[in-house]
Design an enzyme around this catalytic site. Structure first.
Site, PDB file in Angstrom:
ATOM      1  N   HIS A 359      16.058  19.406  41.383  1.00 16.52           N
ATOM      2  CA  HIS A 359      16.396  18.616  40.195  1.00 16.52           C
ATOM      3  C   HIS A 359      17.837  18.800  39.746  1.00 16.52           C
ATOM      4  O   HIS A 359      18.199  18.305  38.676  1.00 16.52           O
ATOM      5  CB  HIS A 359      15.482  18.998  39.035  1.00 16.52           C
ATOM      6  CG  HIS A 359      14.133  18.363  39.106  1.00 16.52           C
ATOM      7  ND1 HIS A 359      13.883  17.089  38.669  1.00 16.52           N
ATOM      8  CD2 HIS A 359      12.956  18.825  39.590  1.00 16.52           C
ATOM      9  CE1 HIS A 359      12.610  16.795  38.867  1.00 16.52           C
ATOM     10  NE2 HIS A 359      12.025  17.826  39.420  1.00 16.52           N
ATOM     11  N   LYS A 547      19.146  13.480  24.385  1.00 14.52           N
ATOM     12  CA  LYS A 547      18.835  14.236  25.605  1.00 14.52           C
ATOM     13  C   LYS A 547      19.171  15.697  25.338  1.00 14.52           C
ATOM     14  O   LYS A 547      19.802  16.030  24.337  1.00 14.52           O
ATOM     15  CB  LYS A 547      19.627  13.711  26.805  1.00 14.52           C
ATOM     16  CG  LYS A 547      21.128  13.610  26.580  1.00 14.52           C
ATOM     17  CD  LYS A 547      21.826  13.055  27.806  1.00 14.52           C
ATOM     18  CE  LYS A 547      21.607  11.568  27.975  1.00 14.52           C
ATOM     19  NZ  LYS A 547      20.910  11.207  29.194  1.00 14.52           N
ATOM     20  N   ARG A 548      18.754  16.550  26.235  1.00 12.76           N
ATOM     21  CA  ARG A 548      19.089  17.971  26.135  1.00 12.76           C
ATOM     22  C   ARG A 548      20.598  18.134  25.991  1.00 12.76           C
ATOM     23  O   ARG A 548      21.362  17.387  26.610  1.00 12.76           O
ATOM     24  CB  ARG A 548      18.588  18.645  27.425  1.00 12.76           C
ATOM     25  CG  ARG A 548      18.622  20.124  27.481  1.00 12.76           C
ATOM     26  CD  ARG A 548      17.781  20.595  28.670  1.00 12.76           C
ATOM     27  NE  ARG A 548      18.214  20.005  29.940  1.00 12.76           N
ATOM     28  CZ  ARG A 548      19.181  20.480  30.708  1.00 12.76           C
ATOM     29  NH1 ARG A 548      19.854  21.557  30.331  1.00 12.76           N
ATOM     30  NH2 ARG A 548      19.490  19.908  31.849  1.00 12.76           N
ATOM     31  N   LYS A 553      26.461  16.643  30.117  1.00 10.25           N
ATOM     32  CA  LYS A 553      25.915  15.393  29.576  1.00 10.25           C
ATOM     33  C   LYS A 553      26.880  14.734  28.587  1.00 10.25           C
ATOM     34  O   LYS A 553      26.707  13.600  28.194  1.00 10.25           O
ATOM     35  CB  LYS A 553      24.547  15.642  28.935  1.00 10.25           C
ATOM     36  CG  LYS A 553      23.484  16.086  29.954  1.00 10.25           C
ATOM     37  CD  LYS A 553      22.153  16.396  29.295  1.00 10.25           C
ATOM     38  CE  LYS A 553      21.144  16.988  30.268  1.00 10.25           C
ATOM     39  NZ  LYS A 553      20.552  15.993  31.171  1.00 10.25           N
ATOM     40  N   THR A 655      16.065  10.273  33.069  1.00 11.57           N
ATOM     41  CA  THR A 655      14.934   9.346  32.896  1.00 11.57           C
ATOM     42  C   THR A 655      15.022   8.652  31.539  1.00 11.57           C
ATOM     43  O   THR A 655      14.448   7.591  31.356  1.00 11.57           O
ATOM     44  CB  THR A 655      13.576  10.078  33.014  1.00 11.57           C
ATOM     45  OG1 THR A 655      13.597  11.250  32.196  1.00 11.57           O
ATOM     46  CG2 THR A 655      13.291  10.465  34.459  1.00 11.57           C
ATOM     47  N   LYS A 659      14.023   4.724  30.109  1.00  9.93           N
ATOM     48  CA  LYS A 659      13.235   4.414  28.899  1.00  9.93           C
ATOM     49  C   LYS A 659      14.006   3.446  27.991  1.00  9.93           C
ATOM     50  O   LYS A 659      13.430   2.514  27.428  1.00  9.93           O
ATOM     51  CB  LYS A 659      12.892   5.706  28.155  1.00  9.93           C
ATOM     52  CG  LYS A 659      11.950   6.606  28.939  1.00  9.93           C
ATOM     53  CD  LYS A 659      11.982   8.061  28.470  1.00  9.93           C
ATOM     54  CE  LYS A 659      11.354   8.961  29.522  1.00  9.93           C
ATOM     55  NZ  LYS A 659      11.629  10.390  29.309  1.00  9.93           N
TER      56      LYS A 659
END
Length: 825
Positions: A359, A547-548, A553, A655, A659
């Protein structure tokens, strides 16, 4: 379907009976929490009938089973989802209304089970939903964390971690199964004994500390197909819970010592591993659930099969990331030490039973354990890994004679560490990435040596999401609109959603589509007002990044751009600017100080911007506290813009991007992870792509040449934004954000300045944001883009992903569960 199993009156009576039985109250006296429990037990009763039918069908049809092993399962609330999958949501809603109960208020009583944190755990949950809906036999295997990772509170702009006590009121959708308890052993030593009968050495583990693993089963309801699979999460208990002898002697701590040691294993997800004690606890957790799960799988297999050498014909273990890769050595241990197989036979079985999903390409997430800790805590397992490593190194030497560099890069044990990803690749019969770009980077860069040696193992399985939770449940108005226009087949075959494309130029359809979006924005605006005390305008652009929180990110890029816009409006109050609401939601790991500072920065910027009358409400910044599945469903439905802005090459898949797309939000993003495939499906003209490519980033990382200092010195507007981090604009403490400032410009606290190329991509990002604004102002154009994002999301269903796993890796058998099975009971 539920309505075929009992009528409305029976349902209402059952709810009343449960209130009486559980709480000694009449319905009208019950609290919302008590009503939630009573209704849940009524629904659970129906589920258990289907669960029994499913087990009965599995026993008769003897299908191959996948055990999906994961540290995390981020399930979300169960009541509404279970009702939808039973095909009963409408009927139950109506029955509850007749009792004077609001189903939405009831759903809000349910805590999110604190069994996961980020995308890894949510993916696992989507996969379980798809496996059940497609009719495949599967167990999810994990840990029953008592407090999850943590519940996030924002106090004075800072993240504060508090226990997530989701089990406090009891969780109605779990079933305790003490009859399937297993023992797991830690520590001790291994004694070798020669067995004259077999002519082989026997390895006997002694002096260990034993912990009891007690399974709790949660039902995973397939969509209208009578299938109910199982998520089995393990709780820990002491073998001897209370030492009376110690208690009598006045040593009260020792009397409960074993119980406390057991509880530590299941208290928290991802304990802080900055210290050795935290590392040890993480390693214990991983071995604990892996050992218990594999013991249970072997026991289940042996009930109906005699030949353990054929285990692979009926069982496959999918290791979700490196956390469960202990499964390799533990399966070997059980096959040799318990089942009596020799090494070669045990290895032949193991290497046909275990498969690995990678991952991440982030080095720190590819787990490595100090030999000293590993060998002390798991002496027999460590012996087995040593032997796997010894044999593998011989293979490498035979294939690449004299190439010691290969051994250094590929050994499972090297430099005093056990490398879990290497163990998984060496033993697994399949190694998959989770988006096409990610898999290519693994093959060509991160795992290049393994790919060259064993290319047949490597494959890609682009992630997916379940449309049943994130559209059918999370966005019920849009789901109903879609069904009205193209029928209900999309619910179990998302490729059917492509039929919406014919409405891309239909003004009436586009107007309806955007009206639903506006209603969802109003719902989220109400939530924000209630939880944040900030009034946001649902007519503004809802620009969302949830998100985390991790530096790659790039939530930092987002908030720095907000500061840039703030400066522009202050400087040019007359400028044409479409109002924007920037919505963030993220948890930072408790030990990740810089990530936590970024949360503080977002909140500080929000405090200044939201309260500056000169801005006149053109920008609002909102940080949604305790981001989780239940509020995520509401956020995805309301978003206009999907921020997917990770540094290219760093995000394996993502992901959340899927969504948002499913719910009609165009992507503003880099060509990273699954964004690449999203753009392929929807077209470049229906997304806003910016930034350096993965190849450019990798080239800079490998060969140098990137100079953030040059950007700082030559771009006055970027320089102003960075100076505002340390000049008191957003905090009277000018040192508060010094570390963030330094991380972008020097190497005081990091190995490379601006490690994630925030300044390098800043101008490209700002330009993409201008394109977003221009597109949004053209109402018809934006509506078409939004609808086409939904219409082109068919590829990104976890049903498609799971079918690919089944076809290429697991080779499972489809099972049909009919109600006639119940009649035969």
């Amino acid at each position: 379907m539920i309505d075929k199993q009992f009528d409305k009156e029976t349902f209402k009576k059952s709810v009343k009976d449960n209130v009486k039985l559980l709480y000694r109250r009449k319905l009208e006296e019950a609290t919302q929490e008590q009503l939630f429990q009573a209704v849940s037990y009524t629904v659970k009763d129906v589920i258990i009938d289907n669960w029994l039918d499913t087990q009965n069908a599995y026993e008769k049809q003897d299908p191959k089973i996948v055990y999906y092993m994961s540290m995390e399962f981020l399930m979300g609330r169960a009541l509404g989802n279970n009702l939808l999958n039973l095909g009963a949501y409408g009927e139950v809603k109506e029955a509850l209304e007749e009792l004077g109960i609001d189903i939405n208020a009831l759903e809000d009583q349910e805590p999110d089970p604190a069994l996961g944190n980020g995308g890894l755990g949510r993916l696992a949950a989507c996969f379980l939903d798809s496996l059940a809906t497609l009719g495949y036999s599967a167990y999810g295997c994990g840990i029953r964390y008592r407090y999850g990772m943590f519940k996030q509170e924002i106090r004075d702009g800072y993240q504060v971690e508090v226990p997530d006590a989701w089990l406090e009121e009891g969780y109605p959708f779990e079933l305790r199964r003490p009859e399937y308890a297993k023992e797991v052993h830690f520590g001790g030593y291994v004694r070798v004994e020669y067995d004259q009968a077999t002519g082989q050495n026997k390895f006997i583990h002694e002096g260990y500390q034993a912990v009891k693993a007690i399974p709790y089963d949660m039902p995973i309801v397939g969509y209208e197909n009578n299938v109910v699979n199982t998520l089995r999460i393990w709780d820990a208990a002491a073998i001897e819970e209370f030492g009376f002898d110690s208690f009598d002697k006045g040593d009260y701590k020792k009397a409960v010592e074993q119980e406390n040691l057991a509880k530590d294993i299941v208290n928290v997800l991802y304990p802080n591993d900055n210290k050795m004690s935290g590392k040890e606890l993480r390693l214990k957790q991983q071995y604990f659930f892996v050992s218990a799960s594999i013991q249970a799988a072997i026991e289940k297999y042996k009930k109906t099969h005699n030949d353990i050498k054929k285990l692979h014909e009926k069982v496959v273990f999918q290791m979700n990331d490196t956390h469960p890769t202990m499964a390799v050595a533990e399966l070997m241990r059980l096959l040799m030490d318990q089942e009596g197989l020799g090494w070669d036979d045990a290895w032949a079985v193991t290497t046909k039973c275990v498969a690995y999903t990678n991952h991440t390409i982030m080095a720190e997430a590819l787990e490595k354990w100090p030999i000293e800790l590993f060998s002390r805590l798991l002496p027999r397992v460590y012996q087995i890994i040593e032997e796997i490593n010894r044999r593998f190194i011989i293979e490498v030497q035979n294939k690449y004679p004299g190439n010691y560099e290969k051994i250094k890069k590929m050994a499972i044990i090297y430099d005093g560490q056990v490398k879990m990803a290497h163990l998984a690749i060496v033993a697994g019969f399949s190694v998959n990435g989770v988006a096409r770009l990610h898999t290519e980077i693994l093959k060509n860069q991160e795992l290049k040596d393994f790919y060259e040696m064993m290319p047949e193992k490597f494959n890609n399985k682009t992630n997916g999401i379940t449309q049943r939770r994130f559209l059918l449940h999370g966005n019920q108005n849009l789901a109903a609109w879609i069904t009205d226009h193209i029928g209900p087949d999309w619910i179990t075959d998302l490729s059917q959603i492509g039929k919406l494309k014919v409405y891309a130029d239909d003004e009436k359809a586009l107007q309806e589509f955007m009206n639903i979006k506006f209603q969802n924005k109003q719902r989220l605006a109400k939530y924000i007002l209630e939880h944040n005390g900030v009034e946001v305008d649902p007519h503004s652009i809802f620009d969302v990044q949830v998100k985390r929180l991790h530096e790659y990110k790039r939530q930092l890029l987002n908030i720095l751009h907000v500061i840039y816009l703030y400066n522009q409006i202050k400087l040019h109050p007359e400028m044409d600017f479409y109002p924007r609401t920037f919505i963030f939601g993220a948890k930072a790991s408790a030990a990740y100080e810089r990530a936590k500072k970024i949360i503080k920065l977002i909140n500080c910027v929000g405090d200044v911007v939201n309260n500056d009358p000169a801005i006149n409400g053109k920008i609002k910044v909102v940080f949604i506290e305790n981001y989780r599945v239940s509020n995520a469903e509401m956020i995805f439905a309301a978003a206009d813009v999907s921020e997917q802005i990770s540094t290219a090459s760093k995000e394996a898949s993502g992901t959340g991007n899927m969504k948002f797309m499913l719910n009609g939000a165009p992507t503003l993003g880099t060509m990273d992870g699954a964004n690449v495939e999203i753009v392929e499906e929807v077209g470049q003209e229906n997304a806003f792509i910016f930034g350096m490519s993965a190849d450019q980033i990798i080239n800079y990382e490998n060969h140098g040449g990137y100079d953030p200092d040059f950007i700082y010195n030559t771009d006055a507007e970027i320089r102003q934004v960075l100076m505002q981090l340390i000049n008191g604009t957003f905090s009277s403490d000018t040192e508060l954000f010094r570390d963030i400032y330094d991380s972008l410009l020097n190497t005081k606290n990091c190995s490379r300045a601006d490690q994630y190329f925030i300044l390098g991509d800043f101008r490209s990002y700002a330009e993409a944001q201008k394109r977003v604004e221009a597109a949004y102002k053209d109402e018809k154009k934006w509506a078409k883009m939004a609808l086409l994002n939904t219409a082109c999301s068919g590829k990104f269903s976890s049903d498609r992903t799971i079918q690919e796993y089944v076809d290429d890796i697991w080779h499972l058998d489809k099972v049909t569960v009919t109600k006639s099975e119940a009649a035969e009971k």
